[in-house]
Scaffold this active site. Structure first.
Site, mmCIF file in Angstrom:
data_model
loop_
_atom_site.group_PDB
_atom_site.id
_atom_site.type_symbol
_atom_site.label_atom_id
_atom_site.label_comp_id
_atom_site.label_asym_id
_atom_site.label_seq_id
_atom_site.Cartn_x
_atom_site.Cartn_y
_atom_site.Cartn_z
ATOM 1 C CG MET A 61 45.342 31.865 10.630
ATOM 2 S SD MET A 61 43.809 32.534 9.935
ATOM 3 C CE MET A 61 44.419 33.041 8.357
ATOM 4 N N PRO A 62 45.877 34.348 14.579
ATOM 5 C CG PRO A 62 47.498 35.641 15.642
ATOM 6 C CD PRO A 62 47.142 35.023 14.312
ATOM 7 C CB VAL A 63 41.165 35.018 17.723
ATOM 8 C CG1 VAL A 63 40.157 35.825 18.526
ATOM 9 C CG2 VAL A 63 40.751 34.954 16.252
ATOM 10 C CG HIS A 82 41.219 38.984 14.038
ATOM 11 N ND1 HIS A 82 40.048 39.502 13.549
ATOM 12 C CD2 HIS A 82 41.881 38.492 12.962
ATOM 13 C CE1 HIS A 82 40.000 39.314 12.245
ATOM 14 N NE2 HIS A 82 41.096 38.703 11.860
ATOM 15 C CD GLU A 86 40.128 30.898 20.458
ATOM 16 O OE1 GLU A 86 39.685 31.987 20.070
ATOM 17 O OE2 GLU A 86 39.428 29.866 20.532
#
Lengths: 71, 71, 71, 71, 71, 71
Positions: free
Chosen positions: D1-3, D40, E7
């Protein structure tokens, strides 16, 4: 007031951006209220070589075919 | 420490960015304290065709005149 | 059209944000043109423990004093 | 999930981005868990003339030498 | 100069952020050069209910177990 | 691959975010292609006191009524 930033692979046409901006704006107003003219949609075209997934550049994972395979 | 990101229509000169960076930095230090050298200002030039308001691309809403109408 | 995002340490008052928003907006309009009402300034308060410099969290580098030392 | 968005001076090669994406992804998975394929990393190349520190554009502070001095 | 924004789902401890900030900073300096003190890493904790994949909120896709299943 | 960040006034319910994430994802896939599961939508709730327009905080411009006036 909403500012909606769309980061996506570069290569989409203005027509696609036109359609997507309209669809996102209409959805926002319909669901969250407010006026269409207060909705900002900003597109950020990112080259596949600037986007990595799983530690690999997407230009390596999904090299562009002569005619772009991915719409 | 502050990072101040300015997303605006592309086309402004380096001189304008110089002046705006100086003004924003001075305002921040004067109002919020800290050292000027800790203030980062990053400009992100956005094409009018990548910015939509009210579901319409700004390149359609505000087409560039031969000599750009908007400063 | 500009959207100006200010990422800074949390803790500044609404009055400081009011003053900074006014100063940034006035500078933008004066230098780059456009109408004040088209200028958006968005503040993003970041905890010192969420901001690292040189590989160290700012909550470790600059621990808050009982009365916040840094304006 | 991290961007994970990396804003840096433009000019780094795809090889450097490949290596950095791999290193950041590996570190994230090792420290925070999750699968590599959910990580990502997006690179945003910023021209020195679009980045100001202390109210001055980095293109003025650190002008590019004929062969870029800074790696 | 780089500003690296991470994020990720909220819930990671300061220790994890400390370790991740150090690892990302070291990797950047090793691969791209520059001084550690010029590397900013900013963490943005995002609630699962604020992150959607495939049109579904992650709070629905991956509901938190009593002890958070995902590191 | 797209990451779509929605910055809006805080106060919308999870149901509204659910509906908006679904609508945005469906529009993206329909217009630009790709798989729904590759579309990330991230909501960033911004307090009215952190969003200024025309140099004024929106908490001053649009004070919340006892029962929030704006959907």
């Amino acid at each position: 007031m909403p500012v909606i930033k769309v980061e996506m692979f570069s290569g989409r046409s203005d027509d696609k951006k036109r359609a997507l901006a309209k669809a996102i704006t209409d959805s926002f107003v319909e669901i969250c209220g407010g006026k269409p003219t207060s909705v900002h949609v900003i597109f950020d075209d990112v080259a596949k070589s600037d986007w990595a997934v799983g530690g690999e550049l997407c230009s390596d994972l999904y090299p562009d075919q002569p005619a772009t395979a991915e719409k």
